[in-house]
Write a protein that holds these residues in place. Structure first.
Motif, mmCIF file in Angstrom:
data_model
loop_
_atom_site.group_PDB
_atom_site.id
_atom_site.type_symbol
_atom_site.label_atom_id
_atom_site.label_comp_id
_atom_site.label_asym_id
_atom_site.label_seq_id
_atom_site.Cartn_x
_atom_site.Cartn_y
_atom_site.Cartn_z
ATOM 1 N N ALA A 195 0.842 -1.208 0.000
ATOM 2 C CA ALA A 195 0.000 0.000 0.000
ATOM 3 C C ALA A 195 0.873 1.253 0.000
ATOM 4 O O ALA A 195 0.579 2.225 -0.711
ATOM 5 C CB ALA A 195 -0.919 -0.025 1.212
ATOM 6 N N ILE A 196 1.950 1.235 0.776
ATOM 7 C CA ILE A 196 2.855 2.386 0.815
ATOM 8 C C ILE A 196 3.513 2.585 -0.543
ATOM 9 O O ILE A 196 3.654 3.721 -1.031
ATOM 10 C CB ILE A 196 3.923 2.193 1.916
ATOM 11 C CG1 ILE A 196 3.282 2.308 3.293
ATOM 12 C CG2 ILE A 196 5.046 3.218 1.774
ATOM 13 C CD1 ILE A 196 4.223 1.985 4.445
ATOM 14 N N GLY A 197 3.892 1.495 -1.165
ATOM 15 C CA GLY A 197 4.520 1.586 -2.487
ATOM 16 C C GLY A 197 3.600 2.232 -3.499
ATOM 17 O O GLY A 197 4.026 3.071 -4.310
ATOM 18 N N ILE A 198 2.314 1.862 -3.464
ATOM 19 C CA ILE A 198 1.326 2.446 -4.376
ATOM 20 C C ILE A 198 1.159 3.941 -4.088
ATOM 21 O O ILE A 198 1.090 4.771 -5.005
ATOM 22 C CB ILE A 198 -0.019 1.710 -4.248
ATOM 23 C CG1 ILE A 198 0.123 0.269 -4.760
ATOM 24 C CG2 ILE A 198 -1.111 2.447 -5.016
ATOM 25 C CD1 ILE A 198 -1.091 -0.604 -4.483
ATOM 26 N N SER A 199 1.133 4.289 -2.804
ATOM 27 C CA SER A 199 0.968 5.699 -2.413
ATOM 28 C C SER A 199 2.147 6.539 -2.883
ATOM 29 O O SER A 199 1.977 7.664 -3.369
ATOM 30 C CB SER A 199 0.834 5.810 -0.891
ATOM 31 O OG SER A 199 -0.328 5.149 -0.441
ATOM 32 N N ILE A 200 3.368 6.017 -2.747
ATOM 33 C CA ILE A 200 4.553 6.746 -3.201
ATOM 34 C C ILE A 200 4.505 6.958 -4.712
ATOM 35 O O ILE A 200 4.806 8.033 -5.217
ATOM 36 C CB ILE A 200 5.839 5.992 -2.794
ATOM 37 C CG1 ILE A 200 6.026 6.038 -1.270
ATOM 38 C CG2 ILE A 200 7.063 6.596 -3.486
ATOM 39 C CD1 ILE A 200 7.190 5.213 -0.757
ATOM 40 N N SER A 201 4.080 5.938 -5.437
ATOM 41 C CA SER A 201 3.967 6.049 -6.895
ATOM 42 C C SER A 201 2.971 7.127 -7.286
ATOM 43 O O SER A 201 3.218 7.923 -8.203
ATOM 44 C CB SER A 201 3.544 4.707 -7.500
ATOM 45 O OG SER A 201 4.509 3.711 -7.250
ATOM 46 N N LYS A 202 1.858 7.177 -6.589
ATOM 47 C CA LYS A 202 0.837 8.190 -6.879
ATOM 48 C C LYS A 202 1.387 9.591 -6.632
ATOM 49 O O LYS A 202 1.102 10.531 -7.379
ATOM 50 C CB LYS A 202 -0.400 7.947 -6.027
ATOM 51 C CG LYS A 202 -1.232 6.745 -6.462
ATOM 52 C CD LYS A 202 -2.449 6.580 -5.555
ATOM 53 C CE LYS A 202 -3.315 5.398 -6.027
ATOM 54 N NZ LYS A 202 -4.487 5.206 -5.127
ATOM 55 N N CYS A 203 2.172 9.719 -5.559
ATOM 56 C CA CYS A 203 2.758 11.026 -5.244
ATOM 57 C C CYS A 203 3.674 11.507 -6.361
ATOM 58 O O CYS A 203 3.680 12.689 -6.725
ATOM 59 C CB CYS A 203 3.539 10.949 -3.934
ATOM 60 S SG CYS A 203 2.502 10.875 -2.458
ATOM 61 N N PHE A 204 4.448 10.597 -6.934
ATOM 62 C CA PHE A 204 5.369 10.976 -8.004
ATOM 63 C C PHE A 204 4.634 11.386 -9.274
ATOM 64 O O PHE A 204 5.098 12.238 -10.028
ATOM 65 C CB PHE A 204 6.331 9.824 -8.307
ATOM 66 C CG PHE A 204 7.518 9.774 -7.380
ATOM 67 C CD1 PHE A 204 8.451 10.804 -7.361
ATOM 68 C CD2 PHE A 204 7.686 8.717 -6.503
ATOM 69 C CE1 PHE A 204 9.538 10.769 -6.498
ATOM 70 C CE2 PHE A 204 8.767 8.670 -5.636
ATOM 71 C CZ PHE A 204 9.702 9.695 -5.634
#
Length: 323
Positions: free
Chosen positions: A49-58
């Motif tokens: 979930a954190i990985g997906i959130s970081i990707s969205k931020c980028f």
């Protein structure tokens, strides 16, 4: 290095099996861990979930650097917690991942677009195994070549067979250590059982260790297989013309034992002449001397051997009988 396409394919197959095994083992190990330690499964889900959130931020044009750093810190904390739980239960920190035989290339055979050392070692070992199937490769080393079996009594020229064998042994050792695709050609001469094959295979051992391809065979077997290949008699030949003509080192053992006909003579000429033109080294061993070779073979063959090969003559008594 002139390895055959078959050798490369065999190495690739070995690497593929290694990767498949690593993936299968990892899946089994992962299922066992997640079943035994449900908290690890929770951590894995949170990390995803954190990985997906970081990707969205980028991908967000107005992404918040502070938010990204916060997410990364949370990810690192979860990873540390996962490692602690795994270690406490007897698992390594990478237990959930594939564990490859070669961690450098991850069993792909290549690293930074260059062939990995593990790939090279597989090719070398395949070469060794090919020779082991037809010759006592492991027994035929320079260290195992015992000059004590050669007579100490000096001959007419004042040199004993033992002294001669010692010098030939040293020359062969140096030849092997410096071997490359354009090394000189050698011909071993002498009666049966004097170590000609042993020295040839000792050179092959070192050449293989240095990453060169080697084809070894008796003249009878090689010329017979090439004749069968030419006339389409069988598709189960051990030797083929392409490999014989293009290998880094060809060892043609027991020249003179083959069945002689017009084809075998033409085939022998083609091998000797083609490899000379390609500047590829060949080692020949024979029980004949040059006078006997001239009686048996066309001058086109013997003149090329006499003129382009360094001659090493072993003398003494049949070591097999002495042993």
């Amino acid at each position: 290095m002139a390895y055959t396409s078959k050798a490369y394919q065999k190495a690739i197959n070995i690497l593929e099996r290694r990767r498949e095994t690593a993936t299968l083992d990892a899946n089994i190990r992962k299922a066992e861990i997640l079943n035994k330690l449900p908290e690890i499964d929770e951590i894995q889900s949170k990390l995803s979930a954190i990985g997906i959130s970081i990707s969205k931020c980028f991908f967000d044009k107005e992404h918040n650097e502070a938010e990204i750093k916060k997410l990364e810190a949370a990810s690192l904390a979860l990873q540390r917690k996962r490692e602690e739980i795994l270690n406490a239960n007897g698992y390594s920190m990478d237990a959930l991942s594939e564990q490859y035989i070669c961690p450098i290339c991850k069993d792909t055979g290549y690293f930074n677009n260059r062939m990995c050392s593990c790939h090279k070692e597989i090719l070398k070992e395949n070469e060794r195994n090919n020779l082991r199937n037809i010759a006592p490769l492991d027994e035929c080393t320079f260290e195992a070549f015992d000059v004590r079996y050669y007579p100490e009594t000096a001959m007419d020229n004042g040199v004993s067979p033992r002294e001669k064998a010692e010098k030939i042994l040293e020359n062969c050792r140096i030849y092997a250590q410096k071997f490359n695709e354009h090394s000189p050609n050698l011909i071993f001469m002498g009666k049966t059982g004097l170590g000609k094959t042993h020295l040839s295979l000792a050179i092959a051992n070192v050449a293989i260790n240095r990453g060169y391809s080697v084809v070894y065979g008796t003249s009878q077997n090689i010329l017979s297989d090439l004749q069968n290949e030419n006339f389409g008699r069988t598709d189960k030949n051990l030797y083929n013309e392409f490999d014989v003509l293009n290998t880094d080192l060809l060892i043609l053992d027991d020249l003179g034992t083959e069945f002689k006909n017009s084809y075998s003579l033409a085939c022998l000429y083609n091998i000797v002449n083609t490899r000379l033109l390609k500047k590829k080294p060949t080692i020949i061993s024979t029980n004949y001397d040059y006078n006997q070779l001239n009686d048996v073979y066309d001058m086109r063959i013997t003149s090329r051997i006499a003129g382009e090969y360094s001659t090493l003559v072993l003398e003494g008594n049949d070591i097999r009988y002495i042993k």
